[in-house]
Design an enzyme around this catalytic site. Structure first.
Site, short mmCIF file in Angstrom:
data_model
loop_
_atom_site.label_atom_id
_atom_site.label_comp_id
_atom_site.label_asym_id
_atom_site.label_seq_id
_atom_site.Cartn_x
_atom_site.Cartn_y
_atom_site.Cartn_z
N SER A 58 0.80 -1.21 0.00
CA SER A 58 0.00 0.00 0.00
C SER A 58 0.85 1.27 0.00
O SER A 58 1.43 1.62 -1.01
CB SER A 58 -0.96 -0.02 1.17
OG SER A 58 -1.97 0.95 1.00
N ASP A 68 9.08 5.29 -11.10
CA ASP A 68 8.63 5.90 -12.35
C ASP A 68 9.41 7.17 -12.67
O ASP A 68 9.67 7.46 -13.85
CB ASP A 68 7.14 6.20 -12.29
CG ASP A 68 6.28 4.95 -12.48
OD1 ASP A 68 6.86 3.87 -12.70
OD2 ASP A 68 5.04 5.06 -12.39
N LYS A 91 -1.18 -4.18 -2.94
CA LYS A 91 -2.43 -3.58 -2.45
C LYS A 91 -2.54 -2.18 -3.03
O LYS A 91 -1.94 -1.23 -2.54
CB LYS A 91 -2.47 -3.52 -0.94
CG LYS A 91 -3.79 -2.94 -0.43
CD LYS A 91 -3.79 -2.78 1.07
CE LYS A 91 -5.12 -2.18 1.52
NZ LYS A 91 -5.31 -0.78 1.04
#
Length: 442
Positions: free
Chosen positions: A299, A310, A324
């Protein structure tokens, strides 16, 4: 968590949430038919409730009946939606402040038993030898089967300095293991750090209200303790971190980024996409950064790892994360209760969904298991949870991996691999990360 009542909520949006009522347009036959059927079903529920209340062999506790009905409805949605009664809601508010009473474990319900997701470092459960993947079958001699997760968690909590007996079923063990643990006040240190000669090491255990402030203090302290030449780079350890507050995950990501999107959340209404961007200022001044992850990284941890990956701000090293990718809004209810409801999925800056997939490391490094754990399945992932929301990028391989970190740093293959990369004794095409090659959603 499977049905997750975490000691540290993963990906929760805290605070008051507005709740609106949407009525069908007058004269709409579809809405009228739907409403009519719904009211018929509610009438059946009311009839059953009255019959149970009046005719069950022993007088039932009516409040418990209603709570069980609510939890049954929510558990049919996904593993992370649940009702928090006033006591549970109060506990949640305490937990997100980073201090609570109990044993120091994050748990879920699996096959009618309480499953340990991970013991929290330096807590009674961890010192007693409780391991990730352990199944708790009895609490103080009472069978867990038949209890809800909330009831089981409530039984494990109690006054400080009182004992609790747990019976544990562990894969590979021929007999159930019985342990006695003394409850303590659990003060979770959100951030731990040290200087590894010429490398700064920062471990984030959870994302509570204290996390970002503790991270800032850790970086400052590392700078002061570093050798005169300064540190060559940093290791950010997110292994065994089950998640926490979304705003803290955003702040931690922002600490290492100068610009660009950190994460977006998308709910039922595509027009209500929320985007969170970073602000200028990198707390470590662009120094090389490696993020450690494993199957225990979930999470909020995945938000940080995904954003830094990224943006090519950090090299992600380790094994596949938990996967998650859902966001739970905590909606206050009358009488101090709360509804924890999955309201959105989050996406990394490249537009990738982590749900049921997880973060794939740039450098895959497996952590060998010690002899006593050989042959035991310590892997876990969102894709294995019954009733989980299937992610749009979830494949047959699913998410998750082994969730094990050796207690002694000298045995930590993943950590030492990261240190060698930063010091230049090992090389990899993925390190150092190159921000010029950032992958952003267009």
């Amino acid at each position: 968590m499977i049905r997750k009542v975490s000691l540290l909520f993963a990906g929760a949006l805290m605070g008051a949430s507005a709740m609106s009522l949407v009525y069908g347009a007058p004269g709409s036959s579809a809405n009228a038919a739907g409403s009519s059927e719904t009211y018929r079903q509610l009438a059946i529920f009311g009839d059953i409730f009255e019959r149970v209340r009046a005719q069950y062999v022993t007088p039932p506790e009516e409040k418990k009946l209603v709570e069980s009905a609510i939890n049954g409805m929510l558990s049919s949605l996904d593993p992370h939606s649940s009702y928090l009664n006033p006591d549970a809601a109060k506990d949640m508010r305490v937990q997100t402040r980073g201090e609570f009473g109990g044993l120091g474990i994050e748990v879920t319900m699996e096959n009618e038993l309480v499953k340990v997701i991970s013991p929290i470092e330096d807590t009674p459960a961890a010192r007693a030898g409780v391991l990730s993947g352990d199944l708790i079958s009895q609490i103080d001699g009472q069978e867990v089967r038949g209890l809800t997760l909330e009831e089981a968690v409530d039984k494990m909590r109690g006054q400080v300095n009182t004992p609790i007996d747990l019976t544990i079923v562990r894969e590979g063990a021929t007999e159930p293991i019985k342990v006695t643990i003394i409850r303590e006040t659990i003060k979770v240190r959100a951030v731990r750090y040290r200087v590894e000669n010429d490398v700064g090491y920062i471990k984030i255990n959870s994302f509570t209200e204290k996390t970002f402030g503790d991270l800032q203090a850790a970086i400052q302290s590392i700078r002061e303790k570093a050798p005169s030449a300064g540190v060559k780079g940093y290791v950010l350890d997110l292994r065994l971190n089950p998640g926490g507050l979304l705003d803290q995950a955003i702040s931690v990501s922002d600490a290492f980024l100068d610009k660009g999107e950190i994460v977006s959340t998308r709910g039922r209404d595509p027009e209500k996409t929320e985007r969170y961007d970073s602000r200028p200022g990198d707390l470590i001044d662009g120094k090389p950064l490696i993020v450690l992850v494993n199957g225990g990284s979930a999470s909020a941890s995945e938000i940080v790892a995904g954003a830094l990956q990224d943006h090519r701000r950090a090299t992600i090293l380790g094994t596949q994360t938990f996967g998650k990718g859902s966001v739970q809004s905590v909606i206050p209810l009358p009488e101090n209760g709360a509804l924890k409801l999955t309201t959105a999925l989050y996406y990394t800056p490249s537009g990738s969904s982590i749900q049921g997939k997880g973060i794939t490391p740039d450098v895959k490094v497996e952590q060998p298991l010690p002899e006593e754990l050989q042959g035991k399945d310590l892997s876990r992932g969102e894709s294995d949870l019954p009733g989980h929301i299937k992610g749009n990028q979830e494949g047959e391989e699913g998410s998750g991996s082994a969730a094990y970190v050796p207690p002694d740093p000298k045995d930590d293959i993943q950590l030492n691999y990261a240190l060698d990369l930063i010091r230049g004794t090992k090389t990899d095409a993925a390190f150092p990360a190159n921000p010029a090659k950032a992958v952003m959603n267009q």
